[in-house]
Design a protein around this motif. Structure first.
Motif, mmCIF file in Angstrom:
data_model
loop_
_atom_site.group_PDB
_atom_site.id
_atom_site.type_symbol
_atom_site.label_atom_id
_atom_site.label_comp_id
_atom_site.label_asym_id
_atom_site.label_seq_id
_atom_site.Cartn_x
_atom_site.Cartn_y
_atom_site.Cartn_z
ATOM 1 N N ILE A 66 0.827 -1.196 0.000
ATOM 2 C CA ILE A 66 0.000 0.000 0.000
ATOM 3 C C ILE A 66 0.873 1.262 0.000
ATOM 4 C CG2 ILE A 66 -0.218 0.206 2.506
ATOM 5 C CD1 ILE A 66 -3.202 0.800 2.044
ATOM 6 N N VAL A 99 -4.469 -6.615 2.608
ATOM 7 C CA VAL A 99 -4.474 -5.227 2.165
ATOM 8 C C VAL A 99 -3.056 -4.708 1.966
ATOM 9 C CG1 VAL A 99 -5.011 -2.868 2.872
ATOM 10 C CG2 VAL A 99 -6.727 -4.652 3.123
ATOM 11 N N ALA A 103 -3.064 -3.823 -2.045
ATOM 12 C CA ALA A 103 -3.643 -2.503 -2.312
ATOM 13 C C ALA A 103 -2.726 -1.610 -3.125
ATOM 14 C CB ALA A 103 -4.013 -1.812 -0.995
ATOM 15 N N LEU A 106 -3.307 -0.424 -6.835
ATOM 16 C CA LEU A 106 -4.094 0.751 -7.192
ATOM 17 C C LEU A 106 -3.202 1.948 -7.505
ATOM 18 C CD1 LEU A 106 -6.936 0.437 -4.528
ATOM 19 C CD2 LEU A 106 -6.884 -0.457 -6.873
ATOM 20 N N PHE A 132 -10.151 -2.901 -8.424
ATOM 21 C CA PHE A 132 -8.871 -3.255 -9.041
ATOM 22 C C PHE A 132 -8.910 -3.158 -10.563
ATOM 23 C CE2 PHE A 132 -8.390 -5.197 -4.846
ATOM 24 C CZ PHE A 132 -7.118 -4.758 -4.511
#
Length: 307
Positions: A66, A99, A103, A106, A132
Motif C-alpha cells: 500500500i 491489504v 492494495a 491501485l 482493481f
C-alpha cells in the motif's frame, strides 16, 4: 549468453514493515514512540514488499505494498528512465490478498503495461473487487499460476509458488477462521536466477516439510517476522489476538521461527513483514541481539541482497 549478460539475482527490500508500517499512524507503543521521536535506533519502515531482478533493468514486485508510491520515490531502480512514460516494474506477484500486499496495485493505474501473477484463488479475489479494474485488464493481464509449476515472469528469472500455512485476509474473515490452512490463499515464492536461489514467505503460520525442503536449497530466505512473541499484541494493549490467531508464527518461543528454522544455518536468513510493536526493530535491544545471535538479520527498507 556472455558472462556480462548472465542473469544475476538481486533483491531490493522496498518495504520491511508489517501492516501499518513503522511508526503506525495511530500508534504510540514503545517502538512507535521511538520512531516518532526520530530515535536513530528505530528506522522508519514502509509495508512489506520485495523487488527481484535478473538483469537490474526489469523488476518483479513480490507483493504490491500500500506504500508502493513512497517506495518508488525512495528507490532509484524503480523510477522511470528516458522520456515519456516508462517503468522498470515489469510484473507483480501477490503471495496473498492482504491489504498491505495487494492494495499497492491501485497505485499502478496510469496505463502502464505490466503483468500481475498469482494463484487462481488470489486473482479471483482481486477480480471480485471491481476497484482493481482501474488497473486496466486490457493493458495489465492477470496470469494464474499453479502451485509447484515453475514459470518465468521475466527473462532469466524463474519462480515457483508453494503453499504455506495461513488464513484468509482480515477483510474476508467470517465465522470461525482456520489460521493454518494449506492451499492457494497464502503462498511462498522460490526465486532463481544465475544459479542463485531465494525464498520469500512474508506470511506463514507454521513450518511444513515442503518449506524445509525449499529453504534447504536456497541461498537466502526472507521470512515472516511479524511478532516477536505470541502474545505481543495483548501484552502491549494493542489488540486481543495472538500471533498465531493472526496467521503468523511468532519469532521466539516454543514452535517459533528461531526454533522451527534453526536447522538452516547455512542460509542467509532475514526477517521481514515486521509489526510496529516488535522490539527487534529497536537496534541494540535484547530481542534484536537474540535474533542476531541465532543467525538472523532484520530487514530494513532499502536493503539490497544478492544471494
Amino acid at each position: 549468453m556472455t558472462p556480462a549478460d548472465a542473469p544475476v539475482l538481486t533483491a531490493l527490500v522496498l518495504g520491511s514493515g508489517g501492516g501499518g508500517g513503522v511508526p503506525q499512524w495511530n500508534c504510540n507503543c514503545r517502538v512507535c514512540r521511538l520512531a516518532w521521536d526520530s530515535d536513530p535506533r528505530v528506522k522508519p519502515r514502509t509495508q512489506s514488499s520485495l523487488a527481484v531482478s535478473a538483469d537490474g533493468e526489469r523488476w518483479l514486485l513480490l507483493n504490491a505494498s500500500i506504500d508502493l508510491r513512497q517506495q518508488i520515490l525512495g528507490t532509484p531502480a524503480m523510477q522511470p528512465k528516458g522520456e515519456g512514460r516508462h517503468s522498470p516494474i515489469a510484473a507483480a506477484l501477490l503471495t496473498n490478498t492482504d491489504v498491505d500486499h495487494a492494495a499497492g496495485l491501485l497505485a499502478l493505474r496510469e496505463r502502464q503495461p505490466f503483468t500481475i501473477w498469482g494463484t487462481r484463488a488470489t486473482l479471483d479475489t482481486i477480480g471480485a473487487n471491481r476497484i482493481f479494474d482501474v488497473v486496466s485488464p486490457d493493458l495489465v493481464p492477470r496470469r494464474a499460476v499453479r502451485l509447484g509449476m515453475p514459470f518465468e515472469p521475466l527473462p532469466g528469472l524463474a519462480l515457483e509458488l508453494f503453499p504455506v500455512p495461513g488464513k484468509v485476509p482480515l477483510w474476508l474473515e467470517e465465522g470461525e477462521v482456520k489460521t493454518d490452512a494449506i492451499g492457494e490463499g497464502t503462498v511462498g515464492v522460490a526465486v532463481e536466477a544465475g544459479g542463485r536461489r531465494l525464498v520469500y514467505a512474508p506470511g506463514c503460520a507454521g513450518v511444513t516439510d515442503d518449506l524445509h525442503k525449499r529453504i534447504e536449497k536456497a541461498h537466502a530466505l526472507f521470512f515472516d517476522g511479524t511478532l516477536f512473541t505470541d502474545d505481543e499484541m495483548i501484552v502491549n494493549g494493542l489488540g486481543d489476538k495472538t500471533s498465531r490467531r493472526m496467521g503468523h508464527m511468532p519469532v521466539s518461543g516454543p514452535g517459533g521461527t528461531l526454533e522451527g528454522l534453526a536447522r538452516h544455518a547455512h542460509v542467509r536468513r532475514i526477517l521481514i513483514h515486521i509489526n510496529n510493536s516488535n522490539p527487534i526493530l529497536v537496534e541494540g535491544s535484547p530481542e534484536e541481539q537474540h535474533v542476531k545471535a541465532a543467525g538472523w538479520e532484520v530487514a530494513y527498507d532499502g536493503m539490497e541482497v544478492a544471494p
